[in-house]
Write an enzyme that holds these catalytic residues in place. Structure first.
Site, PDB file in Angstrom:
ATOM      1  N   LYS A 109      32.876  40.991  42.330  1.00 42.42           N
ATOM      2  CA  LYS A 109      33.383  40.388  43.271  1.00 42.42           C
ATOM      3  C   LYS A 109      32.740  40.485  44.167  1.00 42.42           C
ATOM      4  O   LYS A 109      31.762  40.238  45.648  1.00 42.42           O
ATOM      5  CB  LYS A 109      34.880  39.149  42.907  1.00 42.42           C
ATOM      6  CG  LYS A 109      35.498  38.714  42.210  1.00 42.42           C
ATOM      7  CD  LYS A 109      36.716  38.123  42.725  1.00 42.42           C
ATOM      8  CE  LYS A 109      37.873  39.490  42.091  1.00 42.42           C
ATOM      9  NZ  LYS A 109      38.161  40.317  41.522  1.00 42.42           N
ATOM     10  N   ARG A 122      44.557  33.197  43.977  1.00 40.16           N
ATOM     11  CA  ARG A 122      44.771  34.330  43.365  1.00 40.16           C
ATOM     12  C   ARG A 122      45.989  33.356  42.159  1.00 40.16           C
ATOM     13  O   ARG A 122      46.161  33.661  40.920  1.00 40.16           O
ATOM     14  CB  ARG A 122      45.086  35.464  42.970  1.00 40.16           C
ATOM     15  CG  ARG A 122      44.076  36.829  43.056  1.00 40.16           C
ATOM     16  CD  ARG A 122      44.597  37.982  43.368  1.00 40.16           C
ATOM     17  NE  ARG A 122      44.418  38.756  43.244  1.00 40.16           N
ATOM     18  CZ  ARG A 122      42.824  39.721  43.508  1.00 40.16           C
ATOM     19  NH1 ARG A 122      42.432  39.601  44.528  1.00 40.16           N
ATOM     20  NH2 ARG A 122      43.175  40.667  42.733  1.00 40.16           N
ATOM     21  N   ARG A 142      34.281  53.298  39.061  1.00 39.64           N
ATOM     22  CA  ARG A 142      34.501  52.702  40.479  1.00 39.64           C
ATOM     23  C   ARG A 142      35.089  53.598  41.295  1.00 39.64           C
ATOM     24  O   ARG A 142      35.271  54.850  41.342  1.00 39.64           O
ATOM     25  CB  ARG A 142      35.172  51.209  40.858  1.00 39.64           C
ATOM     26  CG  ARG A 142      35.013  51.197  42.531  1.00 39.64           C
ATOM     27  CD  ARG A 142      35.659  49.505  42.277  1.00 39.64           C
ATOM     28  NE  ARG A 142      37.304  49.501  41.595  1.00 39.64           N
ATOM     29  CZ  ARG A 142      37.976  47.881  42.080  1.00 39.64           C
ATOM     30  NH1 ARG A 142      36.833  47.049  42.150  1.00 39.64           N
ATOM     31  NH2 ARG A 142      38.927  48.242  41.668  1.00 39.64           N
ATOM     32  N   ARG A 191      40.253  54.634  43.760  1.00 34.92           N
ATOM     33  CA  ARG A 191      41.663  53.413  44.871  1.00 34.92           C
ATOM     34  C   ARG A 191      42.306  53.716  43.579  1.00 34.92           C
ATOM     35  O   ARG A 191      42.868  53.530  42.796  1.00 34.92           O
ATOM     36  CB  ARG A 191      40.978  52.083  44.818  1.00 34.92           C
ATOM     37  CG  ARG A 191      40.763  51.441  45.726  1.00 34.92           C
ATOM     38  CD  ARG A 191      39.734  49.740  45.370  1.00 34.92           C
ATOM     39  NE  ARG A 191      40.120  48.914  45.012  1.00 34.92           N
ATOM     40  CZ  ARG A 191      40.543  47.585  44.779  1.00 34.92           C
ATOM     41  NH1 ARG A 191      39.101  46.988  45.219  1.00 34.92           N
ATOM     42  NH2 ARG A 191      41.122  46.699  43.907  1.00 34.92           N
ATOM     43  N   ARG A 235      47.116  45.040  36.934  1.00 28.43           N
ATOM     44  CA  ARG A 235      46.214  43.989  37.249  1.00 28.43           C
ATOM     45  C   ARG A 235      45.660  43.075  36.202  1.00 28.43           C
ATOM     46  O   ARG A 235      45.774  41.769  35.969  1.00 28.43           O
ATOM     47  CB  ARG A 235      44.531  44.529  37.405  1.00 28.43           C
ATOM     48  CG  ARG A 235      45.266  44.920  39.271  1.00 28.43           C
ATOM     49  CD  ARG A 235      44.589  46.303  39.260  1.00 28.43           C
ATOM     50  NE  ARG A 235      43.251  46.175  40.326  1.00 28.43           N
ATOM     51  CZ  ARG A 235      42.404  46.417  40.319  1.00 28.43           C
ATOM     52  NH1 ARG A 235      42.152  47.777  39.730  1.00 28.43           N
ATOM     53  NH2 ARG A 235      41.348  46.025  40.086  1.00 28.43           N
TER      54      ARG A 235
HETATM   55  P1  AP5 Z   1      33.270  45.601  42.577  1.00 30.83           P
HETATM   56  O1  AP5 Z   1      32.154  44.720  42.896  1.00 30.83           O
HETATM   57  O2  AP5 Z   1      34.892  46.461  43.217  1.00 30.83           O
HETATM   58  O3  AP5 Z   1      34.562  44.315  41.745  1.00 30.83           O
HETATM   59  P2  AP5 Z   1      35.679  43.241  41.959  1.00 30.83           P
HETATM   60  O4  AP5 Z   1      35.758  42.268  40.917  1.00 30.83           O
HETATM   61  O5  AP5 Z   1      35.644  43.047  43.500  1.00 30.83           O
HETATM   62  O6  AP5 Z   1      36.997  43.986  42.026  1.00 30.83           O
HETATM   63  P3  AP5 Z   1      38.385  44.534  42.703  1.00 30.83           P
HETATM   64  O7  AP5 Z   1      38.720  45.612  41.788  1.00 30.83           O
HETATM   65  O8  AP5 Z   1      38.570  44.978  44.200  1.00 30.83           O
HETATM   66  O9  AP5 Z   1      39.322  43.234  42.245  1.00 30.83           O
HETATM   67  P4  AP5 Z   1      40.811  42.621  42.226  1.00 30.83           P
HETATM   68  O10 AP5 Z   1      40.693  41.728  42.611  1.00 30.83           O
HETATM   69  O11 AP5 Z   1      41.238  43.390  41.501  1.00 30.83           O
HETATM   70  O12 AP5 Z   1      41.092  43.681  43.987  1.00 30.83           O
HETATM   71  P5  AP5 Z   1      40.927  43.383  45.215  1.00 30.83           P
HETATM   72  O13 AP5 Z   1      40.745  44.576  46.181  1.00 30.83           O
HETATM   73  O14 AP5 Z   1      41.442  41.567  45.368  1.00 30.83           O
HETATM   74  O15 AP5 Z   1      33.004  45.626  40.632  1.00 30.83           O
HETATM   75  C1  AP5 Z   1      33.572  46.665  40.364  1.00 30.83           C
HETATM   76  C2  AP5 Z   1      32.681  47.678  39.758  1.00 30.83           C
HETATM   77  O16 AP5 Z   1      31.783  47.106  39.219  1.00 30.83           O
HETATM   78  C3  AP5 Z   1      32.446  48.896  41.139  1.00 30.83           C
HETATM   79  O17 AP5 Z   1      32.394  50.243  40.987  1.00 30.83           O
HETATM   80  C4  AP5 Z   1      31.074  48.592  41.290  1.00 30.83           C
HETATM   81  O18 AP5 Z   1      29.706  48.611  41.363  1.00 30.83           O
HETATM   82  C5  AP5 Z   1      30.272  48.418  39.408  1.00 30.83           C
HETATM   83  N1  AP5 Z   1      29.646  46.724  39.011  1.00 30.83           N
HETATM   84  C6  AP5 Z   1      29.650  45.274  39.744  1.00 30.83           C
HETATM   85  N2  AP5 Z   1      29.004  44.765  39.514  1.00 30.83           N
HETATM   86  C7  AP5 Z   1      28.167  45.032  38.255  1.00 30.83           C
HETATM   87  C8  AP5 Z   1      27.359  44.948  37.641  1.00 30.83           C
HETATM   88  N3  AP5 Z   1      26.775  43.616  37.852  1.00 30.83           N
HETATM   89  N4  AP5 Z   1      26.497  45.911  37.093  1.00 30.83           N
HETATM   90  C9  AP5 Z   1      27.410  47.281  36.973  1.00 30.83           C
HETATM   91  N5  AP5 Z   1      28.607  48.050  37.718  1.00 30.83           N
HETATM   92  C10 AP5 Z   1      28.492  47.116  38.431  1.00 30.83           C
HETATM   93  O19 AP5 Z   1      42.572  42.920  45.534  1.00 30.83           O
HETATM   94  C11 AP5 Z   1      43.152  44.435  44.942  1.00 30.83           C
HETATM   95  C12 AP5 Z   1      44.924  43.947  44.977  1.00 30.83           C
HETATM   96  O20 AP5 Z   1      45.227  43.662  46.444  1.00 30.83           O
HETATM   97  C13 AP5 Z   1      46.212  43.155  43.828  1.00 30.83           C
HETATM   98  O21 AP5 Z   1      45.634  44.208  43.101  1.00 30.83           O
HETATM   99  C14 AP5 Z   1      46.460  42.703  44.512  1.00 30.83           C
HETATM  100  O22 AP5 Z   1      47.722  43.911  44.916  1.00 30.83           O
HETATM  101  C15 AP5 Z   1      46.815  42.157  46.134  1.00 30.83           C
HETATM  102  N6  AP5 Z   1      45.913  41.258  46.774  1.00 30.83           N
HETATM  103  C16 AP5 Z   1      44.211  40.759  46.979  1.00 30.83           C
HETATM  104  N7  AP5 Z   1      44.265  39.609  46.988  1.00 30.83           N
HETATM  105  C17 AP5 Z   1      45.596  38.950  46.650  1.00 30.83           C
HETATM  106  C18 AP5 Z   1      46.060  37.608  46.802  1.00 30.83           C
HETATM  107  N8  AP5 Z   1      44.912  36.404  46.793  1.00 30.83           N
HETATM  108  N9  AP5 Z   1      47.374  37.712  46.542  1.00 30.83           N
HETATM  109  C19 AP5 Z   1      48.366  38.402  46.256  1.00 30.83           C
HETATM  110  N10 AP5 Z   1      47.271  39.631  46.225  1.00 30.83           N
HETATM  111  C20 AP5 Z   1      46.288  39.888  46.298  1.00 30.83           C
END
Ligand code: AP5
Length: 214
Positions: free
Chosen positions: A13, A88, A127, A160, A171
């Site tokens: 994402k 979420r 990552r 991270r 997660r």
């Molecule tokens: P990346 O683009 O970083 O993936 P992502 O989907 O953004 O993953 P996240 O881990 O950031 O999502 P998340 O939802 O768990 O965490 P968030 O930060 O929102 O890609 C991942 C890896 O793959 C990278 O190394 C990239 O280079 C590689 N890659 C990407 N696309 C690729 C491709 N096509 N081919 C090959 N490689 C690729 O949330 C973190 C925490 O915050 C949560 O756990 C929670 O505690 C809190 N939080 C955030 N939002 C909320 C909410 N709405 N409600 C409650 N808690 C929340």
């Protein structure tokens, strides 16, 4: 124009949101980034959410909805907004519905990044994240030009705290229980746009652009 980016942790994402911002006037709001910044700054919000985040759990619905609403209402939606990581849970989806109707904003669609667990583990396992500008890399599939250093702002890249094997498992469990039901919720609204996220970042981006009409 409000687009929701929905999918499992590590589905890509954030990567797609950054690519969209680079090629359009749309602005991305990552709730994960907002919360990580609050933790890094040691703010009151940061101390409230730190333990939820490090264990891979979700922060309370009202709390994150209020943080996001305050930012969006201050900035406006301009040429378009990408919501990366919100909603979420079903209560968050309802809070978003209320936020949209209160401000006269329209949901353009929900980009659902469809992946499988093996791919997620591979992506999260390698990552590398930039604590300075938020850019994301992968040790093998999307490496920085200079090992360990951000191409954009030259900060040292980090792993991270929620990318440990234990936090990743948590997660994924939380995603299956709390977030996956949103797929059916948005399908029923006719808003869901399914995107096969298994290709490389450019291949996925081509599909995203076709859906968004870029
Ligand atoms: P990346 O683009 O970083 O993936 P992502 O989907 O953004 O993953 P996240 O881990 O950031 O999502 P998340 O939802 O768990 O965490 P968030 O930060 O929102 O890609 C991942 C890896 O793959 C990278 O190394 C990239 O280079 C590689 N890659 C990407 N696309 C690729 C491709 N096509 N081919 C090959 N490689 C690729 O949330 C973190 C925490 O915050 C949560 O756990 C929670 O505690 C809190 N939080 C955030 N939002 C909320 C909410 N709405 N409600 C409650 N808690 C929340």
């Amino acid at each position: 124009m409000v687009w929701v980016l929905l999918g499992a942790p590590g589905c890509g994402k954030g990567t797609q949101a950054n690519m969209l911002m680079a090629q359009s006037d749309m602005k991305s709001y990552s709730t994960g980034e907002m919360l990580r910044k609050a933790v890094a700054e040691g703010s009151e919000l940061g101390s409230q959410v730190k333990s939820y985040m490090e264990s891979g759990g979700l922060v309370p619905d009202e709390l994150i909805a209020n943080v996001l609403a305050a930012r969006l209402e201050q900035d406006g939606i301009g040429s378009g907004v990408l919501l990366d990581g919100f909603p979420r849970t079903l209560p968050q989806a309802q809070l978003l519905d209320n936020m949209l109707s209160k401000n006269g904003w329209t949901l353009s669609g929900v980009l659902y990044f469809d992946t499988d667990e093996a791919l997620i583990l591979q992506r999260l396992g390698g990552r590398l994240s930039c604590p300075g500008c938020g850019a994301g890399y992968h040790a093998t599939s999307m490496p920085p030009v200079k090992a360990g250093v951000c191409d954009k702002c030259s900060a040292d890249l980090i792993t991270r705290k929620d990318d440990t094997p234990e936090a990743i498992q948590n997660r994924l469990r939380v995603y299956a229980e709390s977030t996956e039901p949103l797929v059916a919720y948005y399908q029923q609204q006719g808003a869901l746009k399914n995107i096969d996220a298994s290709g490389n970042a450019d291949e996925v981006f081509a599909k995203v652009k076709a859906v968004i009409g870029l």
